[in-house]
Scaffold this motif. Sequence first.
Motif, PDB file in Angstrom:
ATOM      1  N   THR A  13      51.760  -4.853 -50.683  1.00 14.75           N
ATOM      2  CA  THR A  13      52.172  -2.988 -50.453  1.00 14.75           C
ATOM      3  C   THR A  13      51.149  -2.495 -50.333  1.00 14.75           C
ATOM      4  OG1 THR A  13      52.797  -3.211 -53.238  1.00 14.75           O
ATOM      5  CG2 THR A  13      52.870  -1.048 -52.234  1.00 14.75           C
ATOM      6  N   GLU A  14      49.801  -2.130 -50.090  1.00 14.35           N
ATOM      7  CA  GLU A  14      48.395  -2.009 -49.370  1.00 14.35           C
ATOM      8  C   GLU A  14      49.069  -1.945 -47.964  1.00 14.35           C
ATOM      9  OE1 GLU A  14      48.134  -3.487 -52.575  1.00 14.35           O
ATOM     10  OE2 GLU A  14      47.807  -1.835 -53.512  1.00 14.35           O
ATOM     11  N   TYR A  17      51.716  -0.040 -46.372  1.00  9.85           N
ATOM     12  CA  TYR A  17      51.201   1.009 -46.332  1.00  9.85           C
ATOM     13  C   TYR A  17      50.294   1.493 -44.274  1.00  9.85           C
ATOM     14  CZ  TYR A  17      48.732   6.325 -46.664  1.00  9.85           C
ATOM     15  OH  TYR A  17      48.096   6.805 -46.452  1.00  9.85           O
ATOM     16  N   GLU A  18      49.258  -0.190 -44.560  1.00  5.37           N
ATOM     17  CA  GLU A  18      48.769   0.437 -42.696  1.00  5.37           C
ATOM     18  C   GLU A  18      49.636   0.024 -42.147  1.00  5.37           C
ATOM     19  OE1 GLU A  18      45.743   0.868 -42.416  1.00  5.37           O
ATOM     20  OE2 GLU A  18      45.475   2.084 -45.071  1.00  5.37           O
ATOM     21  N   LYS A  21      51.467   3.107 -41.328  1.00  7.49           N
ATOM     22  CA  LYS A  21      50.476   4.008 -39.804  1.00  7.49           C
ATOM     23  C   LYS A  21      50.190   3.451 -39.148  1.00  7.49           C
ATOM     24  CE  LYS A  21      46.193   5.885 -40.879  1.00  7.49           C
ATOM     25  NZ  LYS A  21      44.829   5.866 -41.395  1.00  7.49           N
ATOM     26  N   GLN A  59      57.962  -1.336 -53.964  1.00  8.23           N
ATOM     27  CA  GLN A  59      57.097  -0.177 -54.093  1.00  8.23           C
ATOM     28  C   GLN A  59      58.023   0.713 -52.692  1.00  8.23           C
ATOM     29  OE1 GLN A  59      54.738   1.118 -56.107  1.00  8.23           O
ATOM     30  NE2 GLN A  59      55.762  -0.322 -57.882  1.00  8.23           N
ATOM     31  N   LYS A  62      55.842   3.986 -51.778  1.00  5.18           N
ATOM     32  CA  LYS A  62      54.574   3.431 -51.726  1.00  5.18           C
ATOM     33  C   LYS A  62      53.980   3.198 -50.546  1.00  5.18           C
ATOM     34  CE  LYS A  62      52.990   3.278 -56.418  1.00  5.18           C
ATOM     35  NZ  LYS A  62      52.564   2.511 -57.286  1.00  5.18           N
ATOM     36  N   VAL A  63      54.976   2.410 -49.559  1.00  9.69           N
ATOM     37  CA  VAL A  63      55.019   1.975 -48.123  1.00  9.69           C
ATOM     38  C   VAL A  63      55.063   2.852 -47.110  1.00  9.69           C
ATOM     39  CG1 VAL A  63      55.947   0.148 -46.078  1.00  9.69           C
ATOM     40  CG2 VAL A  63      55.802  -0.556 -48.570  1.00  9.69           C
ATOM     41  N   ASP A  65      54.794   5.888 -47.162  1.00  7.32           N
ATOM     42  CA  ASP A  65      53.599   7.343 -47.494  1.00  7.32           C
ATOM     43  C   ASP A  65      52.294   6.796 -46.323  1.00  7.32           C
ATOM     44  OD1 ASP A  65      54.860   7.894 -49.917  1.00  7.32           O
ATOM     45  OD2 ASP A  65      53.421   7.475 -51.134  1.00  7.32           O
ATOM     46  N   GLY A  66      52.448   5.519 -45.774  1.00  3.96           N
ATOM     47  CA  GLY A  66      51.482   5.923 -44.988  1.00  3.96           C
ATOM     48  C   GLY A  66      51.979   6.089 -43.623  1.00  3.96           C
ATOM     49  N   ASP A  69      51.931  10.438 -44.794  1.00  4.89           N
ATOM     50  CA  ASP A  69      50.462  10.903 -44.953  1.00  4.89           C
ATOM     51  C   ASP A  69      49.816  11.529 -43.175  1.00  4.89           C
ATOM     52  OD1 ASP A  69      50.933  10.527 -47.616  1.00  4.89           O
ATOM     53  OD2 ASP A  69      49.775   9.041 -47.975  1.00  4.89           O
TER      54      ASP A  69
END
Length: 108
Positions: A13-14, A17-18, A21, A59, A62-63, A65-66, A69
């Motif tokens: 997931t992290e 996110y990147e 982004k 998730q 949450k992905v 969100d990158g 945000d």
Amino acid sequence: MTPKGKLGREYTTEQGYEFAKATGLDILAALKLELGSLSKVKRVVKLQGFVNATEEFEQHPKVLDGCSDLMAQVFGEKGVHARSVFGAASVRGNLPIIIDSIFEIEAD
């Protein structure tokens, strides 16, 4: 090198996110190239994400969100937007995420 693969298998997931982004940065670069300046953006209207994910992956928001945000960081209140995100069994080029975006632009 362009990442290829699924969230929940090749990527976390992290990492997703990147990737989102980085996709947002690509979107901003295309806008700036087309408009000459990001100051012509009145607001971010909507982001729609397609997450290439395993069946078990949950998730997706949450992905995305990158990218969300990033838009808030760049545009402040004008960066707050509607959004939707979907899990996909496959996407073009086996990319981890694809993002569709809509912006309101100042008329010349």
